[in-house]
Design a protein around this motif. Structure first.
Motif, mmCIF file in Angstrom:
data_model
loop_
_atom_site.group_PDB
_atom_site.id
_atom_site.type_symbol
_atom_site.label_atom_id
_atom_site.label_comp_id
_atom_site.label_asym_id
_atom_site.label_seq_id
_atom_site.Cartn_x
_atom_site.Cartn_y
_atom_site.Cartn_z
ATOM 1 N N LYS A 72 5.200 -15.078 2.399
ATOM 2 C CA LYS A 72 5.104 -13.919 1.413
ATOM 3 C C LYS A 72 3.987 -13.209 1.217
ATOM 4 O O LYS A 72 2.731 -13.861 1.230
ATOM 5 C CB LYS A 72 5.405 -14.417 -0.151
ATOM 6 N N GLY A 73 3.901 -12.065 1.044
ATOM 7 C CA GLY A 73 2.752 -11.171 0.760
ATOM 8 C C GLY A 73 3.327 -10.287 -0.583
ATOM 9 O O GLY A 73 4.183 -10.139 -0.865
ATOM 10 N N VAL A 74 2.174 -9.560 -1.080
ATOM 11 C CA VAL A 74 2.166 -8.558 -1.997
ATOM 12 C C VAL A 74 1.904 -7.257 -1.704
ATOM 13 O O VAL A 74 0.688 -7.054 -1.104
ATOM 14 C CB VAL A 74 1.588 -9.057 -3.540
ATOM 15 N N LEU A 75 2.765 -6.357 -1.804
ATOM 16 C CA LEU A 75 2.497 -5.046 -1.314
ATOM 17 C C LEU A 75 2.295 -4.388 -2.783
ATOM 18 O O LEU A 75 3.022 -4.023 -3.906
ATOM 19 C CB LEU A 75 3.668 -4.312 -0.790
ATOM 20 N N HIS A 76 0.801 -3.792 -2.850
ATOM 21 C CA HIS A 76 0.308 -2.851 -3.870
ATOM 22 C C HIS A 76 0.083 -1.612 -3.857
ATOM 23 O O HIS A 76 -0.275 -1.082 -2.426
ATOM 24 C CB HIS A 76 -0.978 -3.499 -4.551
ATOM 25 N N THR A 77 0.933 -0.604 -4.439
ATOM 26 C CA THR A 77 0.717 0.748 -4.315
ATOM 27 C C THR A 77 0.163 1.348 -5.630
ATOM 28 O O THR A 77 0.682 1.300 -6.471
ATOM 29 C CB THR A 77 2.142 1.322 -4.047
ATOM 30 N N GLY A 78 -1.164 2.011 -5.494
ATOM 31 C CA GLY A 78 -1.728 2.802 -6.487
ATOM 32 C C GLY A 78 -1.142 4.102 -6.648
ATOM 33 O O GLY A 78 -0.837 4.794 -5.758
ATOM 34 N N HIS A 79 -0.709 4.500 -7.931
ATOM 35 C CA HIS A 79 -0.226 5.737 -8.240
ATOM 36 C C HIS A 79 -1.268 6.434 -9.223
ATOM 37 O O HIS A 79 -1.547 5.799 -10.152
ATOM 38 C CB HIS A 79 1.159 5.778 -8.966
ATOM 39 N N CYS A 80 -1.532 7.627 -9.131
ATOM 40 C CA CYS A 80 -2.450 8.655 -10.007
ATOM 41 C C CYS A 80 -1.569 9.869 -10.045
ATOM 42 O O CYS A 80 -1.693 10.457 -9.175
ATOM 43 C CB CYS A 80 -3.849 8.438 -9.481
ATOM 44 N N VAL A 81 -1.504 10.198 -11.408
ATOM 45 C CA VAL A 81 -1.091 11.727 -11.524
ATOM 46 C C VAL A 81 -2.040 12.368 -12.422
ATOM 47 O O VAL A 81 -2.494 11.878 -13.438
ATOM 48 C CB VAL A 81 0.481 11.682 -12.082
ATOM 49 N N ILE A 82 -2.258 13.535 -11.973
ATOM 50 C CA ILE A 82 -3.389 14.437 -12.679
ATOM 51 C C ILE A 82 -2.643 15.961 -13.269
ATOM 52 O O ILE A 82 -1.923 16.432 -12.464
ATOM 53 C CB ILE A 82 -4.446 14.611 -11.827
ATOM 54 N N ASP A 83 -2.576 16.051 -14.398
ATOM 55 C CA ASP A 83 -1.844 17.376 -15.068
ATOM 56 C C ASP A 83 -3.086 18.210 -14.933
ATOM 57 O O ASP A 83 -3.987 18.025 -15.859
ATOM 58 C CB ASP A 83 -1.512 16.852 -16.499
ATOM 59 N N THR A 84 -3.145 19.248 -14.136
ATOM 60 C CA THR A 84 -4.302 20.144 -13.799
ATOM 61 C C THR A 84 -4.360 20.879 -15.128
ATOM 62 O O THR A 84 -5.473 21.673 -15.328
ATOM 63 C CB THR A 84 -4.237 20.835 -12.722
ATOM 64 N N ARG A 85 -3.533 21.232 -15.772
ATOM 65 C CA ARG A 85 -3.487 22.120 -16.475
ATOM 66 C C ARG A 85 -3.845 21.528 -17.935
ATOM 67 O O ARG A 85 -5.039 22.324 -18.647
ATOM 68 C CB ARG A 85 -1.998 22.608 -17.249
ATOM 69 N N ARG A 86 -3.756 20.393 -18.341
ATOM 70 C CA ARG A 86 -4.437 19.799 -19.536
ATOM 71 C C ARG A 86 -5.433 18.870 -19.036
ATOM 72 O O ARG A 86 -6.042 18.314 -20.100
ATOM 73 C CB ARG A 86 -3.414 19.063 -20.415
ATOM 74 N N GLY A 87 -5.706 18.625 -17.873
ATOM 75 C CA GLY A 87 -6.869 17.856 -17.373
ATOM 76 C C GLY A 87 -6.521 16.259 -18.181
ATOM 77 O O GLY A 87 -7.376 15.313 -18.034
ATOM 78 N N LYS A 88 -5.175 15.942 -18.051
ATOM 79 C CA LYS A 88 -4.923 14.213 -18.325
ATOM 80 C C LYS A 88 -4.684 13.888 -17.043
ATOM 81 O O LYS A 88 -3.984 14.267 -16.280
ATOM 82 C CB LYS A 88 -3.733 14.517 -19.381
ATOM 83 N N THR A 89 -4.649 12.449 -17.086
ATOM 84 C CA THR A 89 -4.607 11.609 -16.025
ATOM 85 C C THR A 89 -3.704 10.426 -16.401
ATOM 86 O O THR A 89 -4.350 9.893 -17.548
ATOM 87 C CB THR A 89 -5.891 11.035 -15.015
ATOM 88 N N VAL A 90 -2.924 9.987 -15.553
ATOM 89 C CA VAL A 90 -2.253 8.594 -15.664
ATOM 90 C C VAL A 90 -2.282 7.819 -14.358
ATOM 91 O O VAL A 90 -2.144 8.456 -13.447
ATOM 92 C CB VAL A 90 -0.880 8.732 -16.403
#
Length: 202
Positions: free
Chosen positions: A105-123
């Motif tokens: 077994k292995g673990v596949l990690h995927t990082g996700h980043c979303v930037i709202d360019t209008r409001r400058g918010k990031t999750v």
């Protein structure tokens, strides 16, 4: 829905697999390749490593986007025995990788980043999926690596192509193994006040 009212999603990745996942989900994003280097990341864990790269990719593209958009950066790595593995460096590397992975077994990690360019918010968040690899023979490994497929992806396998026969089961979101977790992305965009069906273009 009119095109003008649809949220603009920009994929900060050259990955054909991620684009395919989004298109299958009814979303046609714009694609802008980040060009970010992956060689100088210092992280405490594989999950953090993937997230840092996703953030870098999203930030690099967000600075180049002129109109309001939601910029999505992703990066995937495989964790095995606490080690971090991206794309194999060579066919020999891919063969050795598979000899280590087979039957385990292995673990596949995927990082996700979303930037709202209008409001400058990031999750930003990482999705992790456990993968049970089949116990391949040396001949199967040689044949698979010979196709070239394992050289182009993190973890040296593609579950949605030739490598699908070599994955016996998964624990978690199978989309994540392809490179993008749709359930996680829906939640992240929801945090930025995006109604998921508004992204559908068919």
């Amino acid at each position: 829905m009119e095109q003008s009212s649809r949220p603009r999603l920009v994929l900060a990745s050259s990955s054909p697999a991620r684009l395919k996942v989004l298109r299958a989900a009814g979303i046609e994003p714009e694609v802008i390749v980040s060009g970010v280097s992956e060689d100088d990341v210092e992280a405490l864990s594989a999950a953090e490593f993937a997230l840092v790269l996703a953030q870098r990719k999203a930030n690099a593209v967000a600075t180049r986007v002129t109109d309001d958009a939601f910029v999505l950066g992703c990066d995937s790595v495989l964790e095995l025995d606490g080690e971090i593995y991206g794309k194999p460096a060579s066919p020999t590397d891919a063969v050795e990788r598979w000899r280590s992975m087979r039957g385990r077994k292995g673990v596949l990690h995927t990082g996700h980043c979303v930037i709202d360019t209008r409001r400058g918010k990031t999750v930003a968040e990482t999705a992790s999926t456990v993968v049970q690899f089949a116990d391949l023979s040396d001949a199967e490994i040689s044949a698979y690596v010979g196709t070239g497929e394992p050289l182009n992806v993190a973890g040296a396998f593609k579950i949605d192509a030739l490598g699908g026969a070599f994955v016996e089961r998964v624990e978690g979101d199978h989309h994540n193994i392809v490179g993008l977790s749709l359930p996680l992305l829906r939640r992240m965009l929801g945090d930025l006040d995006v109604f998921w069906p508004d992204l559908w273009n068919r």
